[in-house]
Structures are given as C-alpha cells and as structure tokens.
Design a protein around this motif. Structure first.
Motif, short mmCIF file in Angstrom:
data_model
loop_
_atom_site.label_atom_id
_atom_site.label_comp_id
_atom_site.label_asym_id
_atom_site.label_seq_id
_atom_site.Cartn_x
_atom_site.Cartn_y
_atom_site.Cartn_z
N LYS A 97 22.14 -62.18 11.74
CA LYS A 97 23.51 -61.93 11.28
C LYS A 97 24.47 -61.87 12.46
CE LYS A 97 24.50 -58.72 8.41
NZ LYS A 97 24.52 -57.38 7.76
N GLY A 98 24.05 -61.22 13.55
CA GLY A 98 24.91 -61.16 14.73
C GLY A 98 25.22 -62.53 15.29
N SER A 99 24.24 -63.43 15.29
CA SER A 99 24.47 -64.78 15.80
C SER A 99 25.36 -65.59 14.87
CB SER A 99 23.13 -65.50 15.99
OG SER A 99 22.33 -64.85 16.95
N ILE A 100 25.13 -65.49 13.55
CA ILE A 100 25.94 -66.24 12.59
C ILE A 100 27.37 -65.72 12.57
CG2 ILE A 100 26.19 -66.83 10.14
CD1 ILE A 100 23.13 -66.68 9.93
N THR A 101 27.54 -64.41 12.73
CA THR A 101 28.89 -63.82 12.75
C THR A 101 29.73 -64.38 13.87
OG1 THR A 101 28.01 -61.78 11.79
CG2 THR A 101 30.15 -61.65 12.85
N GLN A 102 29.09 -64.75 14.97
CA GLN A 102 29.83 -65.28 16.11
C GLN A 102 30.39 -66.68 15.86
OE1 GLN A 102 27.05 -64.81 19.49
NE2 GLN A 102 28.60 -63.44 20.32
N ILE A 103 29.90 -67.36 14.83
CA ILE A 103 30.34 -68.74 14.58
C ILE A 103 31.59 -68.71 13.71
CG2 ILE A 103 29.66 -70.99 13.68
CD1 ILE A 103 26.76 -70.13 13.97
N GLY A 104 32.67 -69.25 14.21
CA GLY A 104 33.90 -69.33 13.42
C GLY A 104 33.71 -70.23 12.21
#
Length: 546
Positions: free
Chosen positions: A436-443
């Motif tokens: 989730k932390g990695s996906i959240t970083q993707i605009g």
C-alpha cells in the motif's frame, strides 16, 4: 463479486479466530464469566511484565526509527560509496532468524564465558562488563536483528522513489539538508514510517523468543513470555492466555485506527509524470558516513554469522578456553537424524507457498484498498491488521480450535496446507501495508493517462504500476519466505511430528539444552534466507529497468 468473495474469505480466516480467542477469555465452568480476567490481572508480576513490554518496545522503536531514516536516506539519496552492497547487508540482517541471532550474541556477551568478556579480562581490565541477559541485552538483540534492519529495508526503496523536486524546492529557500530531511523527506514517507512503528509495537507484544531466552536468567518478564508460560503450564490455562491476547488486541486497536486515519487524511503520492530522483553529494563526509554504516552492517551480519558457525562446531557451547573445543559431532547427529530431512522439506514448502501467496494475493488486496472505493473497504483494511494484533502463540491456539471445530476444515489439521495458510495470514499485515505504501506513492495521473489511450486495467497495471512497485513486490515475497522459514510461535502449537518445520525443530533443540545442535539448524535456516535474498536482489535490480 470479487470484492464480496474476498471479504467473505477474510472474515472467515481473521474475524472468526479472533472471536474464538475473545470467547475463550470469557469462558468458565458456569458459562460466560469474568473470572479469567480477574485472575489474570491479579496475577503477580502482570503489571511489571506490562511495563517491560511497552518500555522495551518504545526504546527499540525510538532508536530504530531515528537511525533507520538517517541510514535509508544515506543509501537512497546520497553518493555514499557502496550503497548497493550496504543496503544488501541490511537485507541479510532482516533474514537472520531471531533464535539464531540470539545464540550468536550469547556467545559474544555471555557474562561468564562470552568472547567479549573473556577478551576484556585477557587485556587485564578486570571482570568483563557485558551481560546479554539484561534489559539492554534484549534491546540490543532486537534492535540489530529486526527493528533497525527492517526499517532500512522498507524505507530505502521509498526514499529512492521520492521526487527530488520537493527537496530542491526546500533547499532553494535556504533550508539545510537536515531541515529538508526533517520537514520534507520524513513527512513524505510518514505513512510507511508509521506502519513500521505500529508493526514494531505489535512485534514487541508478540515476540517471545529473545525475551524468553535472555529475560529468564535476569527475571525480566514481558507479556509474551507470561502468555507463553500460561499456555505451556500444566494444566494449560487457555483462558488466562486468551485474556492476555485480548488485552493486547484492545491496546493495539486504537494505534491501528490512528495509523489508518493519518494515511487516509493526507496525500503522499511522490511518483508522478514529472518524477525525477537526484543524488545528493556528501563531499568529504561520504567516507566517514561509509565507515559508520559499514560498521553497523558488519555488526548485524558478519559477527553473528561467524559466531553462529563457530557455535555449531563447539563441543560445549560458549566455552572457548577448553582444550580441543571443536567437533563435528553436532553436525553429524543433526543432519543424519530422522527429523532433519522432513523438517527441511516442510520448511521449503511452507516458505515458497507463503511467498507466492503474499506476492499474488496480497498485492491484489493492497491495490484494491488504495485504488478502489467500495462498501466494506474500511472493514477489509482493518481485517488485514487482525492476525498481527494477536501474539503468535495465541493466534496459533485460535487456529487449532478453529480448524478442529469447523467440520469441513478438520481434515486439514496436521497438514502442511494448514501451516501454509496460517503462515501466510501471519505475514499479511506487513505485506499489504508495505505494498500500500508503494502504490500510494504513484500519482493517479499515470494510470489515467494509460486509460485515456484505451488501455485496460490489466495492461495498465502490468506496464505502468508493476514496473514501479515491482521491487516492493519482490521484497514482500522475500520477507514472506524468510518469515515463514523462521516463525516459531505461530506454528509451535499447530505442527506435529510429520509437518514440523526447521524453526520448530530448532526450538526443540534449545528446549532440550542442545544449543550447538540448534546452531546447526540455524545455519541451514540462514543459508535458505540469504540464498533467497541474493536471488531477490538480482531480480529486484532487473525489475527497476523494466
């Protein structure tokens, strides 16, 4: 329909076992009663154990978070020499089994026979000052074996994906590097930092291997060791153990809700169509920084590994000064014994299966939680946390009751399938939260741009999302593999003679007083973990160039 099925499965495997634990805490001879709660809270030493649990966890998290952010920033955002090799060193430290590392540090800091104290005395400085069986001994082992390395491992990829334009804007106003890291960098990675802190606090409530081995001689008790002895007492006090588990659950629920509220309230997308990642030159400070980080890596990896190997060849564990201290007998007895081969096979099946489930299923759950809006989303997110909110021993007990009471699940009891499912659930929280932390970083504009030219969601995920989060997916798989290989508390009540993994075999060796034999098993667990880490790093670097 997919979401409905997923919610039903999650309720079945997370909520129901937790309800069973709550029910056990309220069960009495005359039906439901608070007798278990009254007896447990009146138990001598309960308050002291509770205090030790929280103080040990707090100190570890405080030191580990500060050092972890600083080291991760050096590895990801500066020109420190050998950054890739140093980062891999933290990977190795994460994969070292807790029991194995504890054995190594006993060899170093045992107050009577430890290598460090013996060397101190040989120098004529008097009696050695080090004692691994102490409050700070527990902090030392936990900090170097799990707290610090896992924070660096999780934060370094996120910092590497951080858009440097944010930091450049801060420096253009005259802010120093330290102020920029505190005001900009730390806040952008705050969700993942908060997740690691919350998971660390949970780990402090459930961990018992290090605390049991090092705390018992010093009479340092924590909630997990008290719970473990309650379950293992004769007769077992399952009601008291369930009370301790429910109490830990009630303590952690507000923390989890706060973490979720904070992550939902703020936007932390740092990878966009204008993404740029620049390396900050350290100047003359790069070599001192390299020496410090390298010393930390060597202390976490080379030293305990070397001591572990030495301990597996010692006639008497920890006695360096005797004549002819080395032998191959422990290796011969363990490797040729009737339990080692099946245990090794069982560990490989459980570890590989858990890694596959983590990368496939948990990545889908993380993507749904971040990108989709649906009824029950908050409930699904909370259910992801549930397995980690209960100590491993009691969670294992809950699944024993669960699989025995549900008729169509009863044939699975005592099989590798049961251990595989339970182990996967045990790593679900960390896996989903990290993804989730990695996906959240993707605009979202990257996915919107792909969709605007007619690409389907599967193509968009494969060509846009996966190349960015691919390294994180690999990290999740490796973490799941190693966690499954070394877990003990979750499986100790579920495993039998036929499905016993190496981690439980190692615990049995230690319980029988055969520390050298346990070191031999630890070497094999170490080889499994480091080998997988090396393969994962190779594919991880390839994924970055997709």
């Amino acid at each position: 329909m997919l979401i409905v099925v997923l919610l039903a499965i999650m309720v079945f495997f997370t909520v129901i076992p937790v309800l069973l634990v709550i029910g056990m805490s309220l069960e009495g001879e005359g039906g439901f009663t608070l007798e278990n709660w009254q007896r447990t809270f009146a138990r001598p030493g309960f308050g002291e154990a509770l205090w030790n649990t929280f103080t040990l966890s707090f100190v570890r998290q405080l030191i580990g978070t500060v050092l972890g952010i600083g080291i991760a920033w050096l590895l990801a955002r500066t020109n420190i020499p050998g950054a890739q090799v140093l980062e891999y060193g933290f990977w190795i430290a994460v994969f070292l089994p807790s029991l194995t590392v504890t054995l190594s540090w006993i060899l170093v800091f045992d107050p009577k026979t430890g290598f460090a104290n013996s060397f101190w005395t040989a120098l004529g400085l008097g009696e050695g000052p080090f004692n691994i069986y102490s409050w700070w001994g527990i902090v030392w082992v936990q900090l170097l074996s799990s707290t610090l390395p896992i924070k660096v491992m999780l934060l370094t990829p996120l910092l590497r994906n951080l858009d440097s334009t944010y930091e450049e804007a801060s420096r253009s106003t005259g802010a120093s590097d330290l102020r920029t890291m505190w005001k900009i960098t730390a806040r952008l990675i705050a969700p993942t930092v908060l997740v690691t802190v919350v998971l660390g606090l949970i780990r402090g409530l459930e961990a018992f291997e290090v605390e049991l081995i090092l705390g018992l001689p010093a009479r340092i008790d924590v909630i997990s060791t008290m719970l473990y002895r309650t379950v293992r007492s004769n007769p077992p006090d399952y009601g008291g153990a369930a009370v301790i588990a429910v109490f830990a659950l009630l303590v952690m629920i507000p923390v989890v809700l706060m973490q979720r509220w904070y992550s939902e309230k703020n936007s932390f997308a740092t990878v966009s169509g204008k993404f740029r990642s620049d390396i900050r030159p350290l100047g003359r400070a790069k070599w001192p920084a390299f020496v410090i980080v390298c010393a930390i890596v060597l202390t976490m990896t080379v030293l305990p590994i070397a001591m572990l190997v030495m301990g597996s060849f010692m006639k008497f564990f920890g006695f360096f000064g005797i004549a002819d201290p080395w032998t191959l007998d422990h290796w011969t007895k363990v490797v040729t014994g009737p339990t080692f081969g099946p245990a090794f096979f069982n560990s490989m099946v459980i570890s590989v299966g858990t890694a596959i489930l983590a990368m496939v299923v948990f990545s889908a759950i993380a993507y749904l939680l971040v990108r989709q809006r649906f009824r029950g989303r908050a409930g699904l997110d909370f259910m992801v946390w549930l397995p980690s909110l209960l100590p491993g021993v009691v969670l294992g007990l809950a699944y024993v009751v669960f699989f025995l009471r549900v008729p169509f699940l009863r044939p699975l009891y005592g099989t590798l399938t049961l251990l595989l499912v339970v182990t996967a659930l045990g790593v679900m929280t960390l896996s989903v939260q990290m993804l989730k932390g990695s996906i959240t970083q993707i605009g979202t504009e990257l996915e919107e741009a792909s969709s605007s030219v007619g690409a389907g969601w599967l193509y968009t995920f494969r060509k846009v999302v996966l190349p960015i989060v691919g390294p994180s997916v690999i990290v999740v798989g490796v973490l799941a593999f190693t966690a499954a290989a070394r877990t003990t508390g979750l499986l100790v009540l579920l495993s039998t003679g036929k499905n016993q993994p190496l981690s439980v075999l190692q615990l049995s060796q230690m319980a029988d007083g055969n520390l050298s034999g346990a070191a031999v098993v630890g070497v094999f667990l170490l080889l499994m973990s480091v080998g997988v880490a090396a393969i994962a790093r190779m594919f991880g670097y390839q994924a970055k160039g997709m």
